[in-house]
Every structure is written in structure tokens, then in C-alpha cells.
Design a protein around this motif. Structure first.
Motif, short mmCIF file in Angstrom:
data_model
loop_
_atom_site.label_atom_id
_atom_site.label_comp_id
_atom_site.label_asym_id
_atom_site.label_seq_id
_atom_site.Cartn_x
_atom_site.Cartn_y
_atom_site.Cartn_z
N LEU A 1 -3.43 -1.76 -7.52
CA LEU A 1 -2.00 -1.71 -7.16
C LEU A 1 -1.56 -0.29 -6.77
CD1 LEU A 1 0.12 -4.02 -9.44
CD2 LEU A 1 0.09 -3.94 -6.98
N ALA A 2 -0.82 -0.23 -5.73
CA ALA A 2 -0.39 1.07 -5.21
C ALA A 2 0.33 1.88 -6.30
CB ALA A 2 0.52 0.87 -4.01
N GLY A 3 0.95 1.20 -7.24
CA GLY A 3 1.70 1.86 -8.31
C GLY A 3 0.87 2.84 -9.09
N ALA A 4 -0.39 2.52 -9.25
CA ALA A 4 -1.27 3.34 -10.06
C ALA A 4 -1.54 4.70 -9.42
CB ALA A 4 -2.59 2.62 -10.30
N THR A 5 -1.37 4.75 -8.11
CA THR A 5 -1.66 6.00 -7.41
C THR A 5 -0.39 6.75 -7.05
OG1 THR A 5 -1.63 4.91 -5.26
CG2 THR A 5 -3.76 5.03 -6.38
N ALA A 6 0.75 6.21 -7.49
CA ALA A 6 2.04 6.81 -7.11
C ALA A 6 2.26 8.14 -7.83
CB ALA A 6 3.17 5.86 -7.46
N VAL B 1 -14.17 -5.95 8.17
CA VAL B 1 -13.81 -4.66 7.60
C VAL B 1 -12.40 -4.69 7.00
CG1 VAL B 1 -15.31 -3.35 9.14
CG2 VAL B 1 -12.96 -3.80 9.82
N THR B 2 -11.87 -5.92 6.79
CA THR B 2 -10.52 -6.04 6.25
C THR B 2 -10.43 -5.39 4.86
OG1 THR B 2 -10.38 -8.14 7.37
CG2 THR B 2 -8.67 -7.66 5.76
N PRO B 3 -9.62 -4.35 4.72
CA PRO B 3 -9.47 -3.74 3.40
C PRO B 3 -8.49 -4.57 2.57
CG PRO B 3 -8.06 -2.63 4.95
CD PRO B 3 -8.73 -3.74 5.71
N PRO B 4 -8.52 -4.44 1.24
CA PRO B 4 -7.51 -5.15 0.45
C PRO B 4 -6.11 -4.81 0.95
CG PRO B 4 -9.18 -4.22 -0.98
CD PRO B 4 -9.46 -3.70 0.40
N LEU B 5 -5.25 -5.82 0.94
CA LEU B 5 -3.86 -5.67 1.39
C LEU B 5 -3.16 -4.49 0.75
CD1 LEU B 5 -2.12 -9.17 1.29
CD2 LEU B 5 -2.41 -7.66 3.24
N LEU B 6 -3.57 -4.18 -0.48
CA LEU B 6 -2.81 -3.19 -1.23
C LEU B 6 -3.35 -1.78 -1.08
CD1 LEU B 6 -2.37 -5.17 -4.56
CD2 LEU B 6 -1.23 -5.46 -2.37
N SER C 1 0.81 -1.21 0.00
CA SER C 1 0.00 0.00 0.00
C SER C 1 0.85 1.28 0.00
CB SER C 1 -0.95 0.01 1.21
OG SER C 1 -0.21 0.02 2.41
N HIS C 2 2.17 1.09 0.04
CA HIS C 2 3.06 2.26 0.03
C HIS C 2 3.10 2.85 -1.38
CE1 HIS C 2 6.90 4.51 0.66
NE2 HIS C 2 6.41 4.60 1.88
N SER C 3 3.29 4.14 -1.43
CA SER C 3 3.35 4.84 -2.72
C SER C 3 4.32 4.15 -3.68
CB SER C 3 3.81 6.28 -2.46
OG SER C 3 4.07 6.91 -3.67
N GLY C 4 3.84 3.81 -4.86
CA GLY C 4 4.70 3.16 -5.85
C GLY C 4 4.74 1.64 -5.71
N GLY C 5 4.04 1.11 -4.70
CA GLY C 5 4.01 -0.34 -4.52
C GLY C 5 5.33 -0.92 -4.06
N GLU C 6 6.21 -0.07 -3.58
CA GLU C 6 7.49 -0.55 -3.05
C GLU C 6 7.88 0.31 -1.86
OE1 GLU C 6 10.74 -0.06 -5.85
OE2 GLU C 6 10.88 2.05 -5.28
N ALA C 7 8.74 -0.26 -1.01
CA ALA C 7 9.14 0.46 0.18
C ALA C 7 10.45 -0.11 0.71
CB ALA C 7 8.07 0.34 1.26
N CYS C 8 11.19 0.72 1.42
CA CYS C 8 12.39 0.19 2.09
C CYS C 8 12.03 -0.03 3.56
CB CYS C 8 13.58 1.13 1.95
SG CYS C 8 13.51 2.59 2.98
N VAL C 9 12.89 -0.76 4.25
CA VAL C 9 12.60 -1.09 5.64
C VAL C 9 12.37 0.19 6.45
CG1 VAL C 9 13.50 -2.22 7.71
CG2 VAL C 9 13.86 -3.25 5.47
N CYS C 10 13.09 1.25 6.07
CA CYS C 10 12.95 2.52 6.79
C CYS C 10 11.53 3.08 6.69
CB CYS C 10 13.95 3.54 6.23
SG CYS C 10 13.81 3.76 4.44
N ASP C 11 10.83 2.74 5.60
CA ASP C 11 9.47 3.25 5.41
C ASP C 11 8.43 2.51 6.23
OD1 ASP C 11 10.11 5.12 3.38
OD2 ASP C 11 10.13 3.53 1.87
#
Lengths: 124, 124
Positions: free
Chosen positions: B119-124, B14-19, A52-62
Motif C-alpha cells: 500500500l502506498a501509505g507505507a511509503t508516505a 510487465v503490468t506492475p501492481p496497481l498500487l 500509487s500516490h503518496s499516502g494512498g490518496e490523491a485529489c483530482v488535481c494530483d
């Protein structure tokens, strides 16, 4: 060059929805590996935080901020998710970035596809 | 009568999608239980055999034939699936019939809903 349909190598790609026909042994083994990797509350939360992180990727710091486990534990869980093919990782400067493998999620979702299978009851 | 959004009792519903957003701790714990029950090759095959059986239900006599484990092992695995809320059981004469709980599958599928999350990528 025969058309292999049930070899372990193909099992991951031809898994039918659970409800449409009984799973073959190799397909079940392959799917169980991915489900086992996800079947842990901390791993689910880490996976979800990355996905769910922006861009679908994240580092451990995020991601480790919101999850109350130690850094080595986070690293261990990320390794398990990566080994199961659910995440990829890439080192950039001093951080490792993790990204979701959409195909792996799609494969699990397809297995549980209620619409495609329309529940066995409908065909009874 | 407050509007509880993250209590354990509501977590399943109320579980939202993982992404879409990071999973809460109670939602992750609840989901991990179900995934853990499914994350075993024999249980996946038993579950699939029941789900794909005519009428979406089956007795042990219907399903254990194709799976090479002992009857007590089959019973143990069915108990685990039932305890996780993935199967219901009903005794009729001398057989116990098992049926899939569609809501439980739907809940897992919704968690992995790639389309809804886009996918989170689409909103990045």
C-alpha cells in the motif's frame, strides 16, 4: 440470529477463491459489480494513480494531469469507483480527496488466489 | 532489437501492481479487457465452475446444470471468456472442453497484489 452463509449481505465477505468452489449467485453478483467498475482503461489508470500516490490518496488535481480525458469525465469515473466501494472520498477545503479501500482490493485478490486454491488440477 | 518497455505487446507481461506505480495506457487497456470479461455474474459463475471442476477443465455438460441460463447463452459467455484469454477450449468427440488459463488469472492477481505493493501509505 441464525448463521446465514449465503445471503447477499454476507456474499461480499465469504467469497471463496474462484478456483476452490463454484461461486454462489449472490457472491458472483457482488464481485461482478466491483470488477465492472475496474474494467475500464481510464478508471484503472485513475485508480492506479490514486493508489500509487503518496499516502494512498490523491485529489483530482494530483492525478488528472497524466490522463488525457476531461475533468467532468474524470469526476464521472471516480464516482463509479466510489459507488462500487473501491474508493472513499473526503472534501478538504475546495478539493475532494480520494483514497483506495484496501479491503475491496483484497476481496478481489482473494477471489483470484491461485496459491490458496492451488489450481483445481492439483486436486484432480 | 531495442528494449521495448511499454509497447502493447509487452503490456500484458510487465503490468506492475496497481498500487506501486500508475498503470500505463497500454497496460490498462490490456487489463481492462480481461476484467471486463470477468465482470459479469454469469461469466464469473461459469468461470468458477470450470476452474473448480476436477482437473481444472470441464465441458458444457458438466457446468451448465447449476446455472439457470440457456445453452446458447452459456456458449456465448464461454466465447467471451475465451476471447479474453481466460479460457482455452478443446473439442473431444462431440463435446468442447474448457480449461482455465492460470497465467491470465495470475496476471490479474499480480495487479492487485497488496503485499508486493505494501500500500502506498507505507511509503508516505
Amino acid at each position: 440470529m441464525s448463521n446465514q452463509q449465503d445471503g447477499p449481505a454476507d456474499a461480499c465477505c465469504v467469497t471463496p477463491p474462484l478456483l476452490r468452489e463454484p461461486l454462489t449467485k449472490p457472491a458472483a453478483a457482488e464481485m461482478a459489480k466491483k470488477l465492472k467498475a475496474l474494467a475500464d482503461p481510464v478508471r484503472l489508470r485513475l485508480f492506479s494513480a490514486i493508489a500509487s500516490h503518496s499516502g494512498g490518496e490523491a485529489c483530482v488535481c494530483d492525478i488528472s494531469g497524466g490522463i488525457d480525458v476531461s475533468q467532468p469525465t474524470v469526476s464521472h469515473h471516480l464516482k463509479v469507483l466510489r459507488a462500487a466501494g473501491l474508493l472513499t472520498s473526503e472534501r478538504r477545503a475546495s478539493w475532494v480527496y480520494y483514497a483506495v479501500v484496501p479491503e475491496a482490493l483484497r476481496e478481489i485478490a482473494a477471489l483470484l488466489d491461485l496459491d490458496a486454491a492451488a489450481l483445481a488440477g492439483a486436486t484432480a
